[in-house]
Write a protein that holds these residues in place. Structure first.
Motif, PDB file in Angstrom:
ATOM      1  N   ILE A   1      37.019  35.511  38.020  1.00 33.24           N
ATOM      2  CA  ILE A   1      37.898  36.158  38.998  1.00 33.24           C
ATOM      3  C   ILE A   1      37.791  37.682  38.874  1.00 33.24           C
ATOM      4  O   ILE A   1      37.800  38.405  39.878  1.00 33.24           O
ATOM      5  CB  ILE A   1      39.341  35.671  38.826  1.00 33.24           C
ATOM      6  CG1 ILE A   1      39.405  34.156  39.056  1.00 33.24           C
ATOM      7  CG2 ILE A   1      40.283  36.374  39.803  1.00 33.24           C
ATOM      8  CD1 ILE A   1      40.694  33.509  38.572  1.00 33.24           C
ATOM      9  N   GLU A   2      37.664  38.175  37.639  1.00 35.32           N
ATOM     10  CA  GLU A   2      37.430  39.609  37.440  1.00 35.32           C
ATOM     11  C   GLU A   2      36.101  40.029  38.063  1.00 35.32           C
ATOM     12  O   GLU A   2      36.002  41.092  38.700  1.00 35.32           O
ATOM     13  CB  GLU A   2      37.427  39.944  35.948  1.00 35.32           C
ATOM     14  CG  GLU A   2      38.805  40.013  35.325  1.00 35.32           C
ATOM     15  CD  GLU A   2      38.750  40.399  33.866  1.00 35.32           C
ATOM     16  OE1 GLU A   2      39.674  41.092  33.406  1.00 35.32           O
ATOM     17  OE2 GLU A   2      37.794  39.998  33.164  1.00 35.32           O
ATOM     18  N   GLN A   3      35.083  39.186  37.874  1.00 35.62           N
ATOM     19  CA  GLN A   3      33.775  39.470  38.465  1.00 35.62           C
ATOM     20  C   GLN A   3      33.876  39.599  39.985  1.00 35.62           C
ATOM     21  O   GLN A   3      33.202  40.430  40.596  1.00 35.62           O
ATOM     22  CB  GLN A   3      32.787  38.360  38.094  1.00 35.62           C
ATOM     23  CG  GLN A   3      31.389  38.516  38.661  1.00 35.62           C
ATOM     24  CD  GLN A   3      30.518  37.314  38.357  1.00 35.62           C
ATOM     25  OE1 GLN A   3      30.663  36.669  37.319  1.00 35.62           O
ATOM     26  NE2 GLN A   3      29.595  36.989  39.249  1.00 35.62           N
ATOM     27  N   SER A   4      34.732  38.790  40.579  1.00 33.77           N
ATOM     28  CA  SER A   4      34.894  38.833  42.032  1.00 33.77           C
ATOM     29  C   SER A   4      35.638  40.079  42.494  1.00 33.77           C
ATOM     30  O   SER A   4      35.596  40.447  43.671  1.00 33.77           O
ATOM     31  CB  SER A   4      35.648  37.593  42.520  1.00 33.77           C
ATOM     32  OG  SER A   4      37.047  37.712  42.281  1.00 33.77           O
ATOM     33  N   GLY A   5      36.369  40.723  41.569  1.00 33.65           N
ATOM     34  CA  GLY A   5      37.169  41.892  41.907  1.00 33.65           C
ATOM     35  C   GLY A   5      38.603  41.569  42.254  1.00 33.65           C
ATOM     36  O   GLY A   5      39.417  42.471  42.476  1.00 33.65           O
ATOM     37  N   ALA A   6      38.970  40.296  42.287  1.00 34.06           N
ATOM     38  CA  ALA A   6      40.316  39.903  42.720  1.00 34.06           C
ATOM     39  C   ALA A   6      41.355  40.046  41.615  1.00 34.06           C
ATOM     40  O   ALA A   6      42.531  40.314  41.900  1.00 34.06           O
ATOM     41  CB  ALA A   6      40.299  38.467  43.241  1.00 34.06           C
ATOM     42  N   TRP A   7      40.958  39.849  40.362  1.00 37.38           N
ATOM     43  CA  TRP A   7      41.935  39.932  39.273  1.00 37.38           C
ATOM     44  C   TRP A   7      42.599  41.308  39.252  1.00 37.38           C
ATOM     45  O   TRP A   7      43.803  41.441  39.034  1.00 37.38           O
ATOM     46  CB  TRP A   7      41.251  39.666  37.931  1.00 37.38           C
ATOM     47  CG  TRP A   7      42.223  39.473  36.805  1.00 37.38           C
ATOM     48  CD1 TRP A   7      42.720  40.432  35.967  1.00 37.38           C
ATOM     49  CD2 TRP A   7      42.844  38.245  36.398  1.00 37.38           C
ATOM     50  NE1 TRP A   7      43.605  39.888  35.059  1.00 37.38           N
ATOM     51  CE2 TRP A   7      43.686  38.540  35.307  1.00 37.38           C
ATOM     52  CE3 TRP A   7      42.753  36.927  36.847  1.00 37.38           C
ATOM     53  CZ2 TRP A   7      44.440  37.564  34.664  1.00 37.38           C
ATOM     54  CZ3 TRP A   7      43.500  35.953  36.205  1.00 37.38           C
ATOM     55  CH2 TRP A   7      44.341  36.271  35.120  1.00 37.38           C
TER      56      TRP A   7
ATOM     57  N   VAL B   1      49.824  33.966  44.559  1.00 32.34           N
ATOM     58  CA  VAL B   1      49.468  35.330  44.169  1.00 32.34           C
ATOM     59  C   VAL B   1      47.960  35.446  43.962  1.00 32.34           C
ATOM     60  O   VAL B   1      47.315  36.388  44.447  1.00 32.34           O
ATOM     61  CB  VAL B   1      50.228  35.744  42.894  1.00 32.34           C
ATOM     62  CG1 VAL B   1      49.687  37.055  42.328  1.00 32.34           C
ATOM     63  CG2 VAL B   1      51.714  35.865  43.177  1.00 32.34           C
ATOM     64  N   LEU B   2      47.387  34.477  43.250  1.00 32.96           N
ATOM     65  CA  LEU B   2      45.948  34.497  43.004  1.00 32.96           C
ATOM     66  C   LEU B   2      45.164  34.290  44.290  1.00 32.96           C
ATOM     67  O   LEU B   2      44.183  34.994  44.569  1.00 32.96           O
ATOM     68  CB  LEU B   2      45.585  33.420  41.973  1.00 32.96           C
ATOM     69  CG  LEU B   2      44.102  33.232  41.661  1.00 32.96           C
ATOM     70  CD1 LEU B   2      43.432  34.545  41.314  1.00 32.96           C
ATOM     71  CD2 LEU B   2      43.914  32.218  40.527  1.00 32.96           C
ATOM     72  N   ASN B   3      45.605  33.346  45.112  1.00 36.36           N
ATOM     73  CA  ASN B   3      44.904  33.065  46.361  1.00 36.36           C
ATOM     74  C   ASN B   3      44.910  34.292  47.275  1.00 36.36           C
ATOM     75  O   ASN B   3      43.900  34.650  47.894  1.00 36.36           O
ATOM     76  CB  ASN B   3      45.550  31.877  47.069  1.00 36.36           C
ATOM     77  CG  ASN B   3      44.601  31.144  48.001  1.00 36.36           C
ATOM     78  OD1 ASN B   3      44.874  30.030  48.422  1.00 36.36           O
ATOM     79  ND2 ASN B   3      43.473  31.750  48.355  1.00 36.36           N
ATOM     80  N   GLN B   4      46.065  34.978  47.344  1.00 37.97           N
ATOM     81  CA  GLN B   4      46.149  36.162  48.203  1.00 37.97           C
ATOM     82  C   GLN B   4      45.221  37.269  47.708  1.00 37.97           C
ATOM     83  O   GLN B   4      44.585  37.966  48.511  1.00 37.97           O
ATOM     84  CB  GLN B   4      47.581  36.678  48.260  1.00 37.97           C
ATOM     85  CG  GLN B   4      47.772  37.840  49.241  1.00 37.97           C
ATOM     86  CD  GLN B   4      47.406  37.454  50.665  1.00 37.97           C
ATOM     87  OE1 GLN B   4      48.030  36.581  51.261  1.00 37.97           O
ATOM     88  NE2 GLN B   4      46.377  38.093  51.222  1.00 37.97           N
ATOM     89  N   ALA B   5      45.123  37.444  46.400  1.00 35.59           N
ATOM     90  CA  ALA B   5      44.224  38.462  45.854  1.00 35.59           C
ATOM     91  C   ALA B   5      42.772  38.158  46.209  1.00 35.59           C
ATOM     92  O   ALA B   5      42.004  39.058  46.566  1.00 35.59           O
ATOM     93  CB  ALA B   5      44.402  38.549  44.336  1.00 35.59           C
TER      94      ALA B   5
END
Length: 397
Positions: A63-69, A114-118
Motif C-alpha cells: 500500500i505504501e508502494q502504491s502511495g495510498a498509505w 478509510v483505506l479504500n478511499q485513500a
C-alpha cells in the motif's frame, strides 16, 4: 468506438483499487469498473466504521508502494504491538509480541472505508493511465482472438488484453466464466461493531475462544482520553440473531462475559451488523484473458484476520507477473503467463484456508478432553519462542 486498455479491472474495493494503482505505476493502461460512485462514506470520530482490517507489514509495504498509505490520516491508524489469545473454557493462553521479532509493530488496524478511499484518491494521480467507470457494471464479456471485449450496462464497450475480477465473494465475472468453487457454510455469522472500553487496549489485539464463540477485540485509535475497539464476534446464526435483538446494555453485558472481564465495555457505538461466513475457493484463478483476485478467488473465516491480506498479496503477485511478462513481450492474456500468478498464490491461500478451518473446528467443540488438550497445547506453545516467531513471520506476510 471501443477504447483499448491493457487491463480491464472489475471492482474498486480495497483489493481492486490497490491492483489498479500498482498496475498504473508499472505503466499499464487500466479501465476500472465499479457499481459504486468512487466515494467512501467515512465515519466521524469517535464513531469508527465497523468494518476494519488488520493490515500486515507486507500488505502495508504494498500500500505504501502504491502511495495510498501516505494519504491516510495517522490518527485513524492503530499499530498493534502484541496479540493475546486465550481459551475461554480453560487456562490456555498464548501471547505474541513484536519485541520477540525485533520490530516496531505486528501490523496496523485500519477502517476499510478509510483505506479504500485513500486507494481511490491515489488513482487520481494516474488519470492518464486509469479511466474509472463508476456506477457501471459489466453486462457480458467475451474473448476474441487475443482481445477481451467487455460490454457495460448502458455504457461503452471496452477492449483489453486481460480482465481482472476483483468484484467480491459473489463475483459475477467468475460466474460468467463458469469457474467452479469449492465452498461450504461455516455455520457462523460475524457480528461487527465499534465499542468503547473502560481502559486502554494497550495496542494489543485480543482474541477469545470460548462458549460465547470466537471474539476478537481489535484496537482502534484513542480519542480525547477515551478508548475504542472494533469487535468481530463469530457465533452460530441463531445466536447472532439473538444478540442483535438485545438492548445495548444487555449486549454490553454479554460482551463483558465473553471477554472474561479483561475490559469493561462501556458502550456499543455502532449498530452491530451480522455477516454470514462462508468458506469459498475457486478451483482455478485464471483462464485465457481472465484472472481472479481477492474475495473473487477465495474467502476464509475471519478468526485470524488474514482475508484482506491474502487479497493484497494476490494484487502484488499478479502485478509482478504481468510486469515481467510485459518486459518479455508476452501477451497478458496468455494462459501460460497467468498460471504463473496462480502457482504463486493458490498454495498459500489454500494453506491459510485449511488452517482457519482446523482452528475453527478445534475451538468450537466443548468436549472436555479436547478442551484439556488444546489448553495444554497453548501453554506449551507459549513457551516455544522459535515456534511463536515462525507464526509471527507468517502473519507478517
Amino acid at each position: 468506438m471501443k477504447k483499448s486498455y491493457d487491463v480491464i479491472l472489475v471492482g474498486a474495493g480495497m483489493v481492486g483499487a490497490l491492483t489498479a494503482n500498482l498496475l498504473a505505476q508499472q505503466g499499464f493502461s487500466v479501465a476500472l469498473v465499479d457499481k459504486g460512485n468512487g466515494q467512501c462514506q467515512l465515519s466521524e470520530f469517535p464513531y469508527y466504521d465497523s468494518r476494519v482490517s488488520a493490515v500486515s507489514r507486507h500488505s502495508k509495504a504494498l500500500i505504501e508502494q502504491s502511495g495510498a498509505w501516505q494519504l491516510m490520516d495517522a490518527e485513524r491508524l492503530t499499530p498493534y504491538h502484541d496479540m493475546n489469545v486465550w481459551d475461554g473454557l480453560g487456562t490456555g493462553e498464548i501471547a505474541f509480541s513484536c519485541d520477540d521479532v525485533h520490530l516496531d509493530e505486528l501490523g496496523h488496524l485500519v477502517e476499510n472505508q478509510v483505506l479504500n478511499q485513500a486507494l481511490l484518491t491515489q488513482l487520481e494521480s494516474h488519470n492518464k493511465l486509469v479511466d474509472c467507470f463508476f456506477v457501471s457494471s459489466v453486462s457480458h464479456y467475451k474473448k476474441q482472438d487475443e482481445v477481451m471485449l467487455v460490454s457495460l450496462e448502458g455504457g461503452p464497450k471496452l477492449m483489453g488484453q486481460l480482465v481482472v475480477a476483483a468484484d467480491g465473494a459473489n463475483s459475477l465475472i467468475r460466474a460468467q466464466a463458469q469457474i467452479e468453487t469449492k465452498e461450504w457454510d461455516y455455520q457462523h455469522n460475524a457480528i461487527v461493531a465499534t465499542i468503547e472500553l473502560d481502559k486502554s487496549h494497550e495496542n494489543t489485539a485480543w482474541q477469545s475462544f470460548g462458549e460465547e464463540g470466537v471474539l476478537a477485540i481489535l484496537p482502534m485509535p484513542c480519542f480525547e482520553g477515551r478508548h475504542f475497539a472494533s469487535i468481530v464476534w463469530s457465533v452460530p446464526p441463531v445466536e447472532a440473531s439473538a444478540l442483535l435483538g438485545l438492548t445495548s446494555e444487555m449486549f454490553c453485558q454479554r460482551l463483558n462475559y465473553a471477554i472474561s472481564n479483561k475490559f469493561r465495555v462501556l458502550a456499543v457505538l455502532t449498530n452491530p451488523m451480522s455477516i454470514p461466513l462462508r468458506q469459498r475457493h475457486a478451483l482455478q484463478y485464471v483462464q485465457p484473458g481472465l484472472a481472479l483476485v481477492g474475495d473473487a478467488a477465495h474467502t476464509i473465516h475471519p478468526l485470524a484476520g488474514q482475508g484482506a491480506n491474502l487479497g493484497f498479496a494476490d494484487a502484488g503477485a499478479l502485478v509482478d507477473v504481468l510486469t515481467k511478462a510485459k518486459g518479455r513481450g508476452e501477451s497478458l492474456s496468455n494462459e501460460r503467463v497467468l498460471r504463473r500468478y496462480q502457482r504463486n498464490r493458490m498454495s498459500d491461500n489454500i494453506r491459510m484456508s485449511a488452517s482457519m478451518e482446523f482452528f475453527k473446528r478445534l475451538y468450537e467443540t466443548q468436549n472436555p478432553l479436547t478442551v484439556f488438550a488444546r489448553n495444554t497445547g497453548m501453554g506449551w506453545m507459549n513457551n516455544q519462542r522459535l515456534v511463536k516467531n515462525h507464526i509471527i513471520s507468517l502473519a507478517l506476510g
